[in-house]
Scaffold this active site. Structure first.
Site, PDB file in Angstrom:
ATOM      1  N   ASP A 121     -10.549 -26.996 -28.611  1.00 23.27           N
ATOM      2  CA  ASP A 121      -9.602 -25.779 -28.411  1.00 23.27           C
ATOM      3  C   ASP A 121      -9.618 -25.260 -27.192  1.00 23.27           C
ATOM      4  O   ASP A 121     -10.428 -24.844 -26.547  1.00 23.27           O
ATOM      5  CB  ASP A 121     -10.102 -24.665 -29.489  1.00 23.27           C
ATOM      6  CG  ASP A 121      -9.235 -23.439 -29.633  1.00 23.27           C
ATOM      7  OD1 ASP A 121      -7.957 -23.691 -29.240  1.00 23.27           O
ATOM      8  OD2 ASP A 121      -9.499 -22.602 -30.270  1.00 23.27           O
TER       9      ASP A 121
ATOM     10  N   ASP B 234      -2.666 -26.514 -28.180  1.00 24.44           N
ATOM     11  CA  ASP B 234      -3.730 -26.539 -27.652  1.00 24.44           C
ATOM     12  C   ASP B 234      -5.174 -26.894 -28.422  1.00 24.44           C
ATOM     13  O   ASP B 234      -6.206 -26.164 -27.971  1.00 24.44           O
ATOM     14  CB  ASP B 234      -3.884 -25.014 -27.014  1.00 24.44           C
ATOM     15  CG  ASP B 234      -3.988 -23.822 -28.066  1.00 24.44           C
ATOM     16  OD1 ASP B 234      -3.517 -24.240 -29.145  1.00 24.44           O
ATOM     17  OD2 ASP B 234      -4.826 -23.048 -28.116  1.00 24.44           O
ATOM     18  N   GLU B 235      -4.802 -27.216 -29.451  1.00 26.99           N
ATOM     19  CA  GLU B 235      -5.900 -27.636 -30.520  1.00 26.99           C
ATOM     20  C   GLU B 235      -5.756 -28.972 -31.229  1.00 26.99           C
ATOM     21  O   GLU B 235      -4.507 -29.258 -31.522  1.00 26.99           O
ATOM     22  CB  GLU B 235      -6.068 -26.700 -31.729  1.00 26.99           C
ATOM     23  CG  GLU B 235      -6.699 -25.326 -31.440  1.00 26.99           C
ATOM     24  CD  GLU B 235      -6.429 -24.246 -32.695  1.00 26.99           C
ATOM     25  OE1 GLU B 235      -7.052 -24.787 -33.822  1.00 26.99           O
ATOM     26  OE2 GLU B 235      -5.784 -23.428 -32.687  1.00 26.99           O
TER      27      GLU B 235
HETATM   28 MG   LIG Z   1      -6.794 -21.974 -28.150  1.00 29.56          MG
END
Ligand SMILES: [Mg+2]
Length: 369
Positions: free
Chosen positions: A15, A109-110
């Protein structure tokens, strides 16, 4: 030890830290160290992301720009640049693919990574996560956090633990205690509303949740009941679903002592073909082009390929072709690495599937993390 079946997996959840805000601070040095909000600048704007400096004032994503500014008068609003975030996200994913093709992005973003078997042959998911985070920092310029465990659910929860710029491993033998001690609001999938409902039922921790029967949970939470019942027992069978189809599948081996005799090389090829066939079988892939990779003791690399007019996936046919390629010409030197890969795959219009291994927890414990 309780009786249970757990999938034998090593999962990393990566993350990125305050992703959009971090990209803006990376690209615009004057924004570094300052409270910034990405989005939310307009009259009715909503904040998409807040830098850690802004979070200290209570600025959060999904908050109105108006409220954000009231909480943090020095807040700097920055326009969103999704093209740029996608570009950075692609660079980060390219790093993931150096370790595994089993990458499941959840958003820009993950992502979940299954590194049970990985391209580096590294048995430690913890060390892989450290290496990946270091590479994201060195090569891309921003920080990421990671959670490492036996399934997606626990990895996801764990990535929040030492955020930002940190990671947490929940080893197989720690899983049950970790889940029992986990606050119910931290369970992935339990939102604000569900958490309130759980509190009213006297469920505040994983331990409380575990005390409820499946019938009780089904009755109160419908379809989610069995999900809660299982995850708190360390059971979450959801696989890492890659959305990228590999172009080739390979197995290779570096030898401690360089090989000079072709008899020994054939023996090694047998092992490598077995490993390759196992992978092909796992992903239900077959292919037409067999390539033999030879790295000599002076580090020069040679490849020899043969394309068949039918798809192969089983060991014997792959080994036969690899042997043919081996004997095709004399070796130039002693050999330090041999590899076999299969390309021209039958995956053009097919999603890669992999099955759930059914090893038990006792096997799991021998697992190096
Ligand atoms: Mg994040």
């Amino acid at each position: 030890m309780e009786e249970m079946q757990l999938p034998l997996r090593k999962i990393i959840h990566v993350d990125m830290d305050a992703f959009y805000a971090s990209v803006e601070q990376m690209d615009n040095p004057e924004l570094r160290g300052k409270p910034i909000a990405v989005g939310g600048g307009g009259k009715r704007g909503v904040v998409s992301a807040a830098s850690y400096e802004a979070r200290k004032f209570g600025v959060r994503s999904a908050m109105s720009g108006f409220l954000a500014k009231r909480r943090c008068p020095d807040l700097i609003f920055v326009h969103t640049r999704f093209d740029r975030y996608r570009e950075i996200s692609k660079q980060v994913r390219a790093i993931f693919y150096d370790y595994t093709d089993l990458v499941e992005p959840l958003s820009l973003d993950e992502a979940y990574l299954d590194v049970t078997q990985n391209k580096k042959g590294n048995p430690s998911a913890t060390l892989i996560a450290e290496e990946i985070r270091q590479r994201i920092f060195d090569e891309v310029g921003i920080t990421a956090s990671a959670g490492i465990s036996i399934n997606k659910f626990i990895a996801k929860v764990a990535s929040d633990y030492n955020k930002p710029n940190g990671q947490k491993t929940v080893n197989p033998e720690e899983v049950l205690t970790f889940l029992e001690n986990l606050e119910i609001r931290k369970f992935y999938g339990v939102g604000k509303v569900t958490a309130e409902k759980m509190y009213k039922l006297g469920i505040f921790t994983g331990k409380d949740l575990k005390g409820k029967t499946q019938d009780f949970l089904d009755g109160h939470f419908g379809k989610s009941g069995s999900f809660y019942y299982n995850v708190v027992r360390g059971i979450h069978r959801s696989e890492v679903k890659p959305n990228r189809i590999p172009k080739s599948v390979a197995a290779e081996r570096t030898f401690r002592d360089n090989l000079t005799s072709e008899i020994f090389m054939v023996e090694k090829l047998d092992h490598i073909a077995t490993e390759l066939a196992k992978r092909l079988n796992k992903y239900k892939i077959s292919g037409k082009t067999v390539t033999l990779k030879i790295k000599y003791s002076d580090f020069t690399l040679q490849t020899r390929s043969k394309t068949l007019n039918y798809f192969v996936a089983d060991k014997s046919l792959i080994l036969e072709t690899a042997k043919e390629l081996l004997y095709q010409e004399k070796m130039q030197n002693s050999v330090r690495l041999l590899g076999i890969s299969l390309a021209n795959l039958n995956t053009e219009d097919k999603k890669v599937e992999n099955e759930i291994p059914k090893e038990t927890l006792s096997v799991q414990l021998k697992f190096e993390f």
